[in-house]
Design a protein around this motif. Structure first.
Motif, mmCIF file in Angstrom:
data_model
loop_
_atom_site.group_PDB
_atom_site.id
_atom_site.type_symbol
_atom_site.label_atom_id
_atom_site.label_comp_id
_atom_site.label_asym_id
_atom_site.label_seq_id
_atom_site.Cartn_x
_atom_site.Cartn_y
_atom_site.Cartn_z
ATOM 1 N N ALA A 72 -31.687 -16.678 61.356
ATOM 2 C CA ALA A 72 -30.668 -17.598 61.861
ATOM 3 C C ALA A 72 -30.710 -18.924 61.117
ATOM 4 N N VAL A 73 -31.906 -19.386 60.760
ATOM 5 C CA VAL A 73 -32.048 -20.621 59.987
ATOM 6 C C VAL A 73 -31.421 -20.448 58.606
ATOM 7 N N VAL A 74 -31.692 -19.320 57.981
ATOM 8 C CA VAL A 74 -31.140 -19.064 56.644
ATOM 9 C C VAL A 74 -29.611 -19.078 56.682
ATOM 10 N N ARG A 75 -29.033 -18.479 57.721
ATOM 11 C CA ARG A 75 -27.572 -18.466 57.830
ATOM 12 C C ARG A 75 -27.005 -19.881 57.947
ATOM 13 N N GLU A 76 -27.725 -20.750 58.642
ATOM 14 C CA GLU A 76 -27.267 -22.139 58.752
ATOM 15 C C GLU A 76 -27.401 -22.863 57.415
ATOM 16 N N VAL A 77 -28.519 -22.674 56.748
ATOM 17 C CA VAL A 77 -28.727 -23.326 55.450
ATOM 18 C C VAL A 77 -27.680 -22.861 54.443
ATOM 19 N N ALA A 78 -27.278 -21.594 54.554
ATOM 20 C CA ALA A 78 -26.278 -21.051 53.628
ATOM 21 C C ALA A 78 -24.956 -21.793 53.726
ATOM 22 N N LYS A 79 -24.684 -22.443 54.858
ATOM 23 C CA LYS A 79 -23.486 -23.277 54.958
ATOM 24 C C LYS A 79 -23.537 -24.393 53.919
ATOM 25 N N GLY A 80 -24.727 -24.914 53.673
ATOM 26 C CA GLY A 80 -24.889 -25.956 52.673
ATOM 27 C C GLY A 80 -24.610 -25.467 51.267
ATOM 28 N N VAL A 81 -24.934 -24.207 50.986
ATOM 29 C CA VAL A 81 -24.663 -23.630 49.671
ATOM 30 C C VAL A 81 -23.164 -23.585 49.396
ATOM 31 N N ARG A 82 -22.380 -23.473 50.455
ATOM 32 C CA ARG A 82 -20.917 -23.420 50.304
ATOM 33 C C ARG A 82 -20.266 -24.799 50.382
ATOM 34 N N SER A 83 -21.087 -25.842 50.526
ATOM 35 C CA SER A 83 -20.564 -27.192 50.663
ATOM 36 C C SER A 83 -19.917 -27.676 49.364
ATOM 37 N N LYS A 84 -18.903 -28.538 49.519
ATOM 38 C CA LYS A 84 -18.276 -29.151 48.352
ATOM 39 C C LYS A 84 -19.040 -30.385 47.887
ATOM 40 N N ASP A 85 -19.984 -30.848 48.707
ATOM 41 C CA ASP A 85 -20.819 -31.983 48.328
ATOM 42 C C ASP A 85 -21.973 -31.487 47.457
ATOM 43 N N GLY A 86 -22.085 -32.034 46.260
ATOM 44 C CA GLY A 86 -23.102 -31.563 45.320
ATOM 45 C C GLY A 86 -24.519 -31.747 45.817
ATOM 46 N N GLY A 87 -24.789 -32.867 46.488
ATOM 47 C CA GLY A 87 -26.133 -33.121 46.993
ATOM 48 C C GLY A 87 -26.537 -32.146 48.075
ATOM 49 N N VAL A 88 -25.611 -31.850 48.981
ATOM 50 C CA VAL A 88 -25.882 -30.882 50.051
ATOM 51 C C VAL A 88 -26.111 -29.504 49.450
ATOM 52 N N LYS A 89 -25.251 -29.136 48.509
ATOM 53 C CA LYS A 89 -25.371 -27.814 47.890
ATOM 54 C C LYS A 89 -26.694 -27.659 47.162
#
Length: 258
Positions: A72-89
């Motif tokens: 479940a944690v990995v699924r939440e972190v994966a939202k960051g991988v799809r972020s348009k913000d470079g730092g978050v990604k």
């Protein structure tokens, strides 16, 4: 699942971002989180991503909880991988590299295959390759050896080569030997064509880490050794004792002791 209030997230962001931390401290790993830890982590990440304009909150939550080995944690972190913000990604990619859950590596492979233009951002591309290599899994060789070394920046080449070198399997040596043949050469200081492949210093370190041998930064000597020993070579699952400067280089790159 615990929903983390905004005030707590702000405190988390200020405390995490204010500290000078090494990579492993920045992504504290919890390989077997308890139900309570899982609930806290998922709640914090969900709360952070609800604050869509607060990249700082998202990065702070990922840094604190992103390496909790839980699906479940990995699924939440994966939202960051799809972020348009470079730092978050970037932060999410690094966290998935440190996260030991099998789903973390799947998410990284998915990112690599989904985003065809990822290679255009050399820093992000190198971080992705490094995160994949950090897992040390044989299944990643197809990814790390994809579109191999030709035309890559030094940063990307290093991440590929060291990533392959972190996978303790005989096929890793095969792939590095192939890479030395495919990567091409660079002109020397006088503009003449060099005899060694681009990134030979990286190949040298990675091959020493994998084999325990040292034939210097000379591709032909490594290729000769491999032709003679390939059929009988047995890969040790423990890293061999290598020269001190190579241990230092390896530790510095991966952010953890050799």
């Amino acid at each position: 699942m615990r929903i983390i209030p905004l005030l707590a997230l702000l405190f988390l962001a200020s405390s995490v971002l204010a500290q000078e931390q090494s990579a492993d401290e920045r992504f504290p790993r919890v390989d077997s989180p308890t139900k309570e830890q899982e609930s806290e982590a998922v709640g914090a990440l969900k709360s952070a991503f609800k604050e869509k304009k607060r990249a700082d909150l998202q990065m702070a939550a990922i840094r604190k909880y992103g390496a909790y080995a839980d699906d479940a944690v990995v699924r939440e972190v994966a939202k960051g991988v799809r972020s348009k913000d470079g730092g978050v990604k970037m932060t999410a990619i690094e966290a998935l590299g440190w996260n030991s859950h099998k789903e973390a590596l799947k998410q990284l492979h998915r990112l690599y295959r989904r985003e065809k233009d990822l290679y255009k951002n050399s820093e992000m591309f190198a971080a992705t390759l490094k995160a994949i290599g950090r897992h040390g899994q044989k299944k990643s060789l197809d990814v790390l050896g994809d579109r191999v070394f030709k035309g890559a920046t030094p940063e990307v080449s290093k991440a590929r080569i060291y990533g392959i070198g972190n996978i303790r399997h005989k096929e890793s040596i095969n792939m590095l030997m192939k890479g030395m043949r495919l990567t091409g050469t660079s002109p020397d200081a006088r503009g003449a064509r060099a005899s060694e492949p681009r990134g030979m210093a990286y190949f040298h370190v990675a091959l020493c880490v994998l084999s325990g041998e040292d034939f210097g930064a000379v591709s032909a000597d490594w290729q000769r050794w491999w032709r003679k020993n390939k059929s009988k070579f047995k890969m040790s699952q423990d890293r061999p004792d290598i020269k001190a400067e190579f241990k230092t280089e390896w530790s510095k790159f991966w952010g953890e002791p050799y």
